[in-house]
Design an enzyme around this catalytic site. Structure first.
Site, mmCIF file in Angstrom:
data_model
loop_
_atom_site.group_PDB
_atom_site.id
_atom_site.type_symbol
_atom_site.label_atom_id
_atom_site.label_comp_id
_atom_site.label_asym_id
_atom_site.label_seq_id
_atom_site.Cartn_x
_atom_site.Cartn_y
_atom_site.Cartn_z
ATOM 1 N N LYS A 4 46.412 35.987 40.998
ATOM 2 C CA LYS A 4 45.382 34.957 41.194
ATOM 3 C C LYS A 4 45.988 33.712 41.819
ATOM 4 O O LYS A 4 47.187 33.449 41.730
ATOM 5 C CB LYS A 4 44.704 34.606 39.863
ATOM 6 C CG LYS A 4 45.639 34.086 38.755
ATOM 7 C CD LYS A 4 45.893 32.591 38.805
ATOM 8 C CE LYS A 4 46.825 32.126 37.697
ATOM 9 N NZ LYS A 4 47.299 30.734 37.899
ATOM 10 N N GLY B 173 55.986 33.646 39.856
ATOM 11 C CA GLY B 173 55.395 33.001 41.022
ATOM 12 C C GLY B 173 54.145 32.214 40.720
ATOM 13 O O GLY B 173 53.491 31.721 41.632
ATOM 14 N N ASP C 250 45.352 33.557 30.710
ATOM 15 C CA ASP C 250 45.126 34.097 32.056
ATOM 16 C C ASP C 250 44.710 35.568 32.049
ATOM 17 O O ASP C 250 44.339 36.109 33.091
ATOM 18 C CB ASP C 250 46.389 33.950 32.921
ATOM 19 C CG ASP C 250 46.575 32.540 33.459
ATOM 20 O OD1 ASP C 250 45.576 31.801 33.553
ATOM 21 O OD2 ASP C 250 47.722 32.173 33.772
ATOM 22 N N SER D 122 50.199 38.497 32.984
ATOM 23 C CA SER D 122 48.852 38.580 32.411
ATOM 24 C C SER D 122 48.063 39.714 33.056
ATOM 25 O O SER D 122 47.303 40.427 32.388
ATOM 26 C CB SER D 122 48.117 37.254 32.612
ATOM 27 O OG SER D 122 48.756 36.212 31.909
ATOM 28 N N ALA D 123 48.238 39.882 34.370
ATOM 29 C CA ALA D 123 47.552 40.964 35.081
ATOM 30 C C ALA D 123 47.963 42.321 34.522
ATOM 31 O O ALA D 123 47.118 43.201 34.286
ATOM 32 C CB ALA D 123 47.858 40.878 36.575
#
EC number: 2.7.1.148
Length: 316
Positions: free
Chosen positions: A23, A111, A150, A117-118
């Site tokens: 994101k 980054g 997130d 979280s993804a």
């Protein structure tokens, strides 16, 4: 807890692979520090086309392997959010977390794109499919919020307005595709340190606050990159630049290369540059790569869907 006689009936064999996006934050306003140490956030997330692939298989014990960019920097035990997601999902349905997890990283590590979280969101979706649990989306969101602020957006995808700590989401209309160049600066910025620096800067003189998100939402609804560009804003940017002054050079390089605007995404150190077209994004990315102001440059577009199961190849 199921008994051994019934478990086999609801544990299919095979594996499930989920793709999940990173994101960028197009807008981030930060409230004052609360008594519990957190800050109220108002943010607009957009999921972009840098995707991790997470494959989950049935196994005898929980295990985690990671390949791809930056894999050697990540823990493969209970310190990893994906591992915690497997334990949480199994606990939710009263089972042991007997799965093997393989993560193929394309979202750069450290980054600021919420790659960890993804991956956690992807594990929830993959286990729900692999074990044929039919856990409703609402409950998946609740589990995601327990893992981190997130994680719910990685499930949600698209474009969303986040409030609270960023985990309370409302879908945002975003017409057209927006084209981004993502420049990952050298050095890591720990989120808690960036928040602490923002608190310090505010005590010393209060960097300017952003207006409300209304104009950003209108530009997204119009699908107009030129309208959106001057509205990109991040109240954490001053703190991120204070801790990593090299970000100024990165931001300047992207705009000089032809981006419409540049912004530090979230707590950094990623800089996100909005470009007028896919071709322009390739040109900007090439030029920024050659200037030597960052460790990695990627071209991406958004919005894209959140964590989704990859359909199994059909037999011919």
């Amino acid at each position: 807890m199921s008994d051994g006689n019934t478990a086999a009936a609801w544990v299919p064999t095979g594996s499930v692979t989920v793709r999940v996006p990173g994101k960028v934050n197009l807008y981030l306003a930060v409230g004052d520090r609360r008594e519990d140490g957190y800050h109220e956030l108002t943010t607009i997330f957009q999921a972009v086309s840098l995707l991790d692939e997470v494959t989950v298989r049935n196994a005898d014990v929980l295990s985690l392997d990671i390949v791809g960019e930056g894999a050697d920097k990540l823990p493969t035990d209970e310190r990893n959010l994906a591992w915690q997601a497997a334990e949480l999902m199994a606990e939710h349905v009263g089972r042991a977390p007997d799965v093997s997890i393989m993560i193929d990283k394309s979202i750069p590590v450290a980054g600021g794109m919420a790659g960890g979280s993804a991956d956690a969101a992807a594990v929830l979706v993959a286990m729900n499919s692999l074990w044929e649990l039919n856990v409703p989306r609402r409950d998946l969101r609740m589990l995601a919020a327990q893992l981190g602020s997130d994680v719910p957006f990685a499930l949600h995808g698209g474009t969303a307005l986040g409030t609270g700590r960023g985990e309370e989401l409302a879908t945002v209309l975003s017409r057209n595709t927006f084209h981004w160049v993502l420049a990952f600066a050298d050095g890591e910025l720990l989120t808690r340190k960036v928040f602490a620096e923002l608190d310090r800067l505010r005590r010393a003189g209060d960097p300017p606050r952003l207006p409300g998100p209304g104009p950003v939402l209108a530009a997204l609804a119009a699908g107009d990159a030129d309208q959106l560009a001057p509205l990109l804003g991040n109240e954490m940017q001053a703190a991120a630049v204070s801790l990593n002054p090299g970000l100024r050079r990165t931001l300047r390089a992207g705009v000089q290369a032809g981006a419409l605007a540049g912004i530090v995404s979230g707590s950094g150190p990623t800089c996100a540059f909005l470009c007028p077209s896919a071709a322009a994004a390739v040109d900007v990315g090439t030029e920024v790569s050659g200037v030597g102001v960052c460790r990695t440059v990627r071209v991406a577009s958004g919005p894209v869907a959140g964590a989704r199961v990859v359909p199994a190849p059909t037999e011919v």
